[in-house]
Design an enzyme around this catalytic site. Sequence first.
Site, PDB file in Angstrom:
ATOM      1  N   SER A 145      13.777  70.176   0.862  1.00  0.00           N
ATOM      2  CA  SER A 145      12.472  70.805   1.098  1.00  0.00           C
ATOM      3  C   SER A 145      11.713  69.998   2.135  1.00  0.00           C
ATOM      4  CB  SER A 145      11.670  70.834  -0.207  1.00  0.00           C
ATOM      5  OG  SER A 145      10.317  71.186   0.026  1.00  0.00           O
ATOM      6  N   TYR A 158       8.391  67.204  -8.387  1.00  0.00           N
ATOM      7  CA  TYR A 158       9.243  67.998  -7.491  1.00  0.00           C
ATOM      8  C   TYR A 158       9.457  67.293  -6.151  1.00  0.00           C
ATOM      9  CZ  TYR A 158      10.731  71.891  -4.516  1.00  0.00           C
ATOM     10  OH  TYR A 158      11.420  72.698  -3.637  1.00  0.00           O
TER      11      TYR A 158
END
Length: 261
Positions: A145, A158
């Site tokens: 990401s 996360y």
Amino acid sequence: MAAISTIKTILIIGGTSGIGESFARRFHQLGKKVVVTGRREARLATLKKELPGLETYTMDNADISSLPGHVKGLTTKYPEIDTVWVNGGIQYSLAFKDEASIATDVTKINEEIAINVTAPAVLARLFIPFLIASGSEANFLITSSGLAFVPMGSFPVYCPTKSFIHSFLVGLRQQLAGSNVNVLEMAPPYVATDLDAAHKEAAAGGPPPMPLQEYTDKTFAILESKPAKELKEVAVGFAAMGADAWRGSIGSILENFHLGG
């Protein structure tokens, strides 16, 4: 030869929605043999019906102890797999100052780490020897990401799980240097998917979500432009800014010490 040309049979682990599904459809459209895994049998059945020739396999990445058996089953059934893409992941927005949600959040923390960190690392350990044994050019991919490079307080667990993926793949690339296996980090920006839909408020103030089709198109453009051996972080948009910044700083240190990765 462009990276996309070396892919003939791709296994997408976590391909029943969002990015995984979008890429499964594109690879299928290009005539590649595509094997998709997921937890939801009904969703797998729907995809198989919509995409003639698509192969599906039911597995849950959260069940770490079952992964060796699943990998053995997949590689036995599909020995021609040349590309493995570990795509499944989860994202929670956690408020560490909120005492009322402690019990729930502890469970969520364990889930995020198991699915985003432990499962990909275990799958890499299981698949890499299989890919090396093929003797032909092969590819191993994990989805990270843009938040691997630029952390955001709304997603305090996360973000570091995705930073782990980046660091893990750099190290794996060092280990596999000179082998037949290319290691690619698929680094999306904030993309409009089901994952995004649950956290629109938490992501407020950051860059707007990129439409899924746009992200797919831009990523395929990269895969079609360079050989897989020349690719490291396959990043677009906001994620490309973070990856480029990392390559220009920490990445340059690795180059100075001839570590590669």
